[in-house]
Design an enzyme around this catalytic site. Structure first.
Site, PDB file in Angstrom:
ATOM      1  N   GLN A  75       0.816  -1.214   0.000  1.00  0.00           N
ATOM      2  CA  GLN A  75       0.000   0.000   0.000  1.00  0.00           C
ATOM      3  C   GLN A  75       0.851   1.265   0.000  1.00  0.00           C
ATOM      4  O   GLN A  75       2.048   1.245   0.256  1.00  0.00           O
ATOM      5  CB  GLN A  75      -0.920   0.006   1.224  1.00  0.00           C
ATOM      6  CG  GLN A  75      -2.024  -1.041   1.157  1.00  0.00           C
ATOM      7  CD  GLN A  75      -3.044  -0.853   2.254  1.00  0.00           C
ATOM      8  OE1 GLN A  75      -3.019  -1.546   3.245  1.00  0.00           O
ATOM      9  NE2 GLN A  75      -3.946   0.087   2.066  1.00  0.00           N
ATOM     10  N   HIS A  76       0.179   2.374  -0.282  1.00  0.00           N
ATOM     11  CA  HIS A  76       0.637   3.739  -0.011  1.00  0.00           C
ATOM     12  C   HIS A  76       1.668   4.298  -0.978  1.00  0.00           C
ATOM     13  O   HIS A  76       1.917   5.484  -0.965  1.00  0.00           O
ATOM     14  CB  HIS A  76       1.222   3.875   1.401  1.00  0.00           C
ATOM     15  CG  HIS A  76       0.421   3.264   2.482  1.00  0.00           C
ATOM     16  ND1 HIS A  76      -0.896   3.591   2.720  1.00  0.00           N
ATOM     17  CD2 HIS A  76       0.738   2.337   3.410  1.00  0.00           C
ATOM     18  CE1 HIS A  76      -1.349   2.897   3.742  1.00  0.00           C
ATOM     19  NE2 HIS A  76      -0.377   2.116   4.169  1.00  0.00           N
ATOM     20  N   ASP A 268      -2.623  -5.061   0.509  1.00  0.00           N
ATOM     21  CA  ASP A 268      -2.131  -6.365   0.960  1.00  0.00           C
ATOM     22  C   ASP A 268      -2.841  -6.894   2.198  1.00  0.00           C
ATOM     23  O   ASP A 268      -3.207  -8.070   2.250  1.00  0.00           O
ATOM     24  CB  ASP A 268      -0.614  -6.329   1.175  1.00  0.00           C
ATOM     25  CG  ASP A 268      -0.136  -5.143   1.999  1.00  0.00           C
ATOM     26  OD1 ASP A 268      -0.966  -4.417   2.592  1.00  0.00           O
ATOM     27  OD2 ASP A 268       1.093  -4.932   2.053  1.00  0.00           O
TER      28      ASP A 268
END
Length: 528
Positions: A75-76, A268
């Site tokens: 992520q991110h 995830d």
């Protein structure tokens, strides 16, 4: 001779590697798998991920018999694309910490409470919004070229659908309007609301200083003759920046050029929850490089301290998540200190007793996020001549690590989440001392699933859901069910930690210039 396409595939594009599983959708049985490593670093050329995906697919025997696929990912991260679909600079990963000051600046401008009300999170360096602010302030030339912003799984899905920069051989060209994402991953940007299911475009503008809009989902019929998207002639500096279209939990993203159905994908941790078949009342505790505690729920999450991130789940609900910085590497420290293998450390810990005869490890080796003590350090407390033995030291390290995760669980439960059982996953969950000591720490039954790629399995389950319209029920094999036993371990632990949590209720930005290492919990939860 044509091959019958009846299988589904799931992809886990994590920080360290790409993993692919090919699954029988009727049973959930894994028929084939493959993997390929990713480059080390906190900024990576996304093309390396695309290359790794191709290698992992090949190692898994290819997709000739695959009917549907979904991609889950770390992520991110920030992938900035220009109007020709070209990656402007190497992607900034979740664990790139240069954007810490940008995160604190955003909180100072907007306010922690306002961020939580609107986006469900308090920004930290990991989040995409903070990275966008850093890009704006530190690389203005690159920032001026941004026409679209994507997360890692968004970009890989776009490539799998046949899109790519105009300089590549991608069959469908650089159609930015074809970018898609899902709510679970979008909720880690700090400019998306898990409550409304929409981008907060004003928060995006606050982060990047430019307007944005959601992709329309148009096809390549809107492309110009040179293969570049039909963009405003004034260029990306004035045209709104394109953000991936947010798909419903099992909405199709389209088909690959070969005709394979593509699911929306997921972050995830959300994919891991799908892979485990977790439901309300289940809390997942993952012990990898960082520790994560998360649970699927329908509750709205609102934690202005920033300890609990109000992420979305991959099934249309919420996924409150807490990260602790000190997880499996606490056991690495024990092995180094005792000059022993992990197997020997486990045996030593099991030879001691609950409470380690009064010895307590406060495990803040890297500071801590839960509680929020960024400048803290680890220490051993309660040492005497009688209890300073290898057995007690090993036990104290295991207990301290698990008590830190139990504090994370408490933070999730304070949001109103109910827990009936825990799933214990991650590399450290295989450690026999971790399993046994967990019985002294947690107060509800603990299921330990067999070691498996639950993130990739969750993506495969989403692919099957997208293919059939029904979320499949796949059995998760358990290797142990641990029943709690009363102990005073946590009381002993808190006798040494309560004096150090004065700042724990303050928002993260008010405490220090801590780099928020691994604070997002974006580490793939089944990684050791």
């Amino acid at each position: 001779m044509s091959v019958d396409r009846r299988l589904v595939a799931g992809v886990d594009s994590s920080t360290q590697s790409c993993k692919v599983v090919i699954v029988d959708p009727s049973t959930g049985g894994i028929l084939r798998s493959g993997s390929a490593p990713h480059p080390v670093g906190t900024e990576v050329d996304p093309e390396a991920w695309w290359t790794a995906l191709q290698k992992a697919i090949s190692e898994a025997g290819g997709f000739a018999d695959v009917a549907a696929v979904s991609i889950s990912g770390q992520q991110h991260g920030l992938i900035a694309l220009d109007r020709h679909g070209q990656v402007i600079r190497d992607a900034l990963l979740w664990n790139d910490l240069r954007s810490d000051g940008a995160a604190r600046a955003l909180i100072a401008e907007i306010g922690a409470d306002e961020f939580v009300d609107r986006a469900g999170v308090v920004p930290v360096a990991s989040f995409t919004g903070a990275k966008l602010r850093w890009l704006r302030d530190h690389e203005p030339d690159n920032a001026s070229r941004v026409a679209a912003v994507a997360l890692p799984h968004d970009w890989l899905t776009w490539r799998l659908l046949g899109h790519g920069p105009s300089s590549s051989s991608a069959l469908r060209g650089p159609d930015l309007e074809a970018l898609v994402t899902d709510a679970s991953d979008a909720s880690g940007t700090a400019y998306f609301s898990a409550v409304t299911g929409r981008y907060d475009l004003d928060l995006f503008r606050a982060a990047f200083g430019a307007p944005a809009r959601e992709a329309t989902g148009s096809t390549t019929t809107g492309s110009t003759t040179d293969g570049s998207p039909a963009t405003d002639e004034l260029g990306p500096t004035t045209a709104p920046i394109v953000l991936p279209r947010v798909l419903a939990p099992h909405e199709s993203a389209g088909h690959t050029p070969e005709g394979i159905l593509v699911g929306p994908g997921a972050g995830d941790n959300a994919a891991a929850a799908l892979g485990l078949g977790a439901a309300a009342g289940d809390v997942i505790i993952s012990i990898g490089t960082s520790g994560t505690v998360f649970s699927p729920t329908r509750l709205e999450i609102n934690d202005s301290s920033g300890m609990v991130a109000g992420f979305a789940s991959a099934d249309g609900g919420r996924l409150p998540l807490v990260a602790t910085l000190n997880a499996a590497r606490v056991l690495d420290s024990a092995a180094a200190l005792l000059r022993a293998s992990h197997t020997d450390v486990a045996a030593l810990a099991l030879a001691s007793s609950p409470g380690a005869n009064g010895l307590t490890l406060v495990p803040y080796f890297e500071g801590e996020r839960t509680p929020n003590l960024p400048s803290a350090t680890a220490r051993l407390e309660g040492m005497t001549l009688a209890n300073s033995t290898p057995e007690n030291v090993a036990r104290a390290f295991v207990e301290g690590m698990l008590c830190g995760l139990a504090d994370g669980l408490d933070a999730v439960l304070r949001q109103g989440v109910k827990v009936q059982r825990l799933f214990l996953i991650g590399g450290a969950a295989r450690n026999p001392a971790v399993r046994e000591v967990a019985r002294d720490i947690f107060t509800v039954p603990i299921d330990v699933p067999e070691q498996a790629e639950y993130v990739a399995i969750g993506a495969a389950r989403q692919a099957a859901w997208t293919l059939t319209g029904t979320s499949p029920r796949w059995q998760v094999e358990l290797v142990a069910t641990l029943h709690p036993r009363p102990s005073q371990v946590r009381q002993q632990y808190h006798s040494y930690t309560n004096t150090n949590v004065i700042d724990a209720t303050r928002p993260a930005h008010e405490n220090s210039d801590n780099d928020h290492r691994r604070s997002s919990g974006a580490q793939a939860p089944v990684e050791g």
